[in-house]
Design an enzyme around this catalytic site. Structure first.
Site, PDB file in Angstrom:
ATOM      1  N   HIS A  53       0.826  -1.208   0.000  1.00  0.00           N
ATOM      2  CA  HIS A  53       0.000   0.000   0.000  1.00  0.00           C
ATOM      3  C   HIS A  53       0.864   1.264   0.000  1.00  0.00           C
ATOM      4  CE1 HIS A  53      -3.782  -2.165   0.418  1.00  0.00           C
ATOM      5  NE2 HIS A  53      -3.177  -2.938   1.294  1.00  0.00           N
ATOM      6  N   ASP A 108       3.404  -0.634  -5.108  1.00  0.00           N
ATOM      7  CA  ASP A 108       2.182  -1.242  -5.631  1.00  0.00           C
ATOM      8  C   ASP A 108       2.151  -1.279  -7.155  1.00  0.00           C
ATOM      9  OD1 ASP A 108       1.391  -1.673  -3.078  1.00  0.00           O
ATOM     10  OD2 ASP A 108      -0.356  -0.358  -3.111  1.00  0.00           O
TER      11      ASP A 108
END
Length: 378
Positions: free
Chosen positions: A161, A166
């Site tokens: 995250h 990501d």
């Protein structure tokens, strides 16, 4: 970073980390922007950019229990979105945008952020949402198809995250899915060779999805049936032959009885495949697999000719006597030679795939025999 505005061939994978709204009417503030430029020809990362972003109203947003670990203190010395807007614009404008669930979240939030500072937003050449694409082509074999679920499915580690981490994970997941689909398409007999007996099929776990069609340029996609995370293929023993092969027909098939457990599975497959076919724009008449003959349910098993390799038929045909199987070898394509093997009242064990067809306004599912075992002593 990146190439000139005249040659912006790279795909821009990008991701945003934002605050979570805690009250009615409160929007999301961007906390971090991360992107990589990827060569579409080699799928190699060419460049990257990431930065924390300090919200203009930093003290109005909640930072409690955030999965990304971004704190108010970490943002104190970060640039505002106004400070990085030109860099983000140069990175994204007139490139292909890519990301997971990007259409409904990241694209929307980027445009809102530019609107909030009174600057024109970048525009993409096109948008590739990997969530939507993989859900269509990879099915639901990886569960809900969220990034953390996909990463776990492929053993790529946990989603952090954080924007740059990501987008790199997104690229790895996309590469893994593409590789798996290419292998399955190239080696279907080896990689999808598990056959389930009807009683072992969990009906709610059957699904139909559009997948790439690599072997035929006339159709970019085809419908594939899955059971959980595997292509659905079935096996049935002791099927009674009702009608033999007609050597005068161009397609070699014969009719066998369909036990209740098989009927239940095939009925669900018909429903799912027909719905997806209709939803995909087909207006063809759908022909169900199970038909009644003399009030008994029956199905057709197809024996295709071999396209490559040493065999004459794509189906492996065996004869079983006293528990021993012996493969039958054929020197030429001769339907008249096959016909006496599948006489009415004889019994076969069948291993078959479910191949969806849509041709000349007729559609349905062919049961294509991969292996047949003729029981000579029954």
């Amino acid at each position: 970073m990146g190439s000139s505005s005249e040659d912006r061939f790279e795909i821009a994978f990008f991701d945003l980390e934002t605050t979570m709204p805690t009250g009615p009417g409160q929007g999301r503030a961007i906390l971090e922007f991360g992107a990589i430029l990827v060569c579409p020809r080699t799928a190699v990362e060419l460049d990257s950019y990431s930065t924390l972003v300090k919200p203009a109203d930093i003290f109005l947003h909640s930072f409690v229990s955030r999965a990304n670990g971004i704190t108010r203190n970490a943002l104190a010395s970060a640039p505002t979105f106004l400070d990085i807007a030109d860099s983000v614009y140069k990175l994204l404008h007139r490139r292909i945008w890519a990301g997971h669930n990007i259409r409904s979240f990241d694209c929307v939030r980027i445009r809102e952020a530019f609107e909030e500072i009174g600057k024109p937003a970048p525009e993409p050449k096109d948008t590739l949402d990997t969530f939507q694409l993989l859900r269509r082509s990879f099915g639901h074999r990886a569960g809900n198809m969220q990034m953390d679920t996909l990463a776990n499915y492929f053993g790529l580690g946990e989603q952090k995250h954080r924007s740059l981490d990501d987008v790199r994970l997104n690229l790895k997941v996309f590469q893994s899915c593409a590789t798996a689909l290419l292998w399955e398409s190239s080696l279907p007999e080896i990689l999808t060779a598990r056959f389930l007996e009807p009683d072992d099929v969990y009906i709610p776990a059957i699904s139909a999805h559009l997948v790439p069609f690599y072997h035929d340029g006339t159709q970019p996609q085809r419908i594939q049936l899955f059971h959980k995370d595997s292509i659905l293929q079935l096996s049935c023993t002791h099927l009674k032959v009702w009608f033999p092969i007609n050597p005068n027909f161009p397609t070699l098939n014969f009719v066998v009885n369909a036990p209740p457990s098989l009927c239940r599975v095939l009925s669900e497959c018909d429903v799912l495949a027909q719905k997806l076919s209709t939803d995909s724009g087909s207006s063809s008449k759908w022909w169900p697999m199970v038909t009644k003959r003399d009030n008994y349910p029956t199905v057709k098993l197809q024996i295709p000719a071999a396209k490559t390799g040493d065999g004459v038929y794509a189906t492996e045909i065996y004869k079983k006597d006293s528990g021993t199987e012996q493969r039958l070898v054929f020197s030429k394509f001769d339907p008249a030679e096959l016909a006496p093997l599948f006489t009415p009242g004889s019994f076969v064990d069948a291993f078959f795939s479910l191949d969806i067809y849509d041709y000349m306004q007729n559609a349905g599912i062919h049961l294509v025999a991969k292996k047949l075992v003729i029981n000579s002593n029954l």
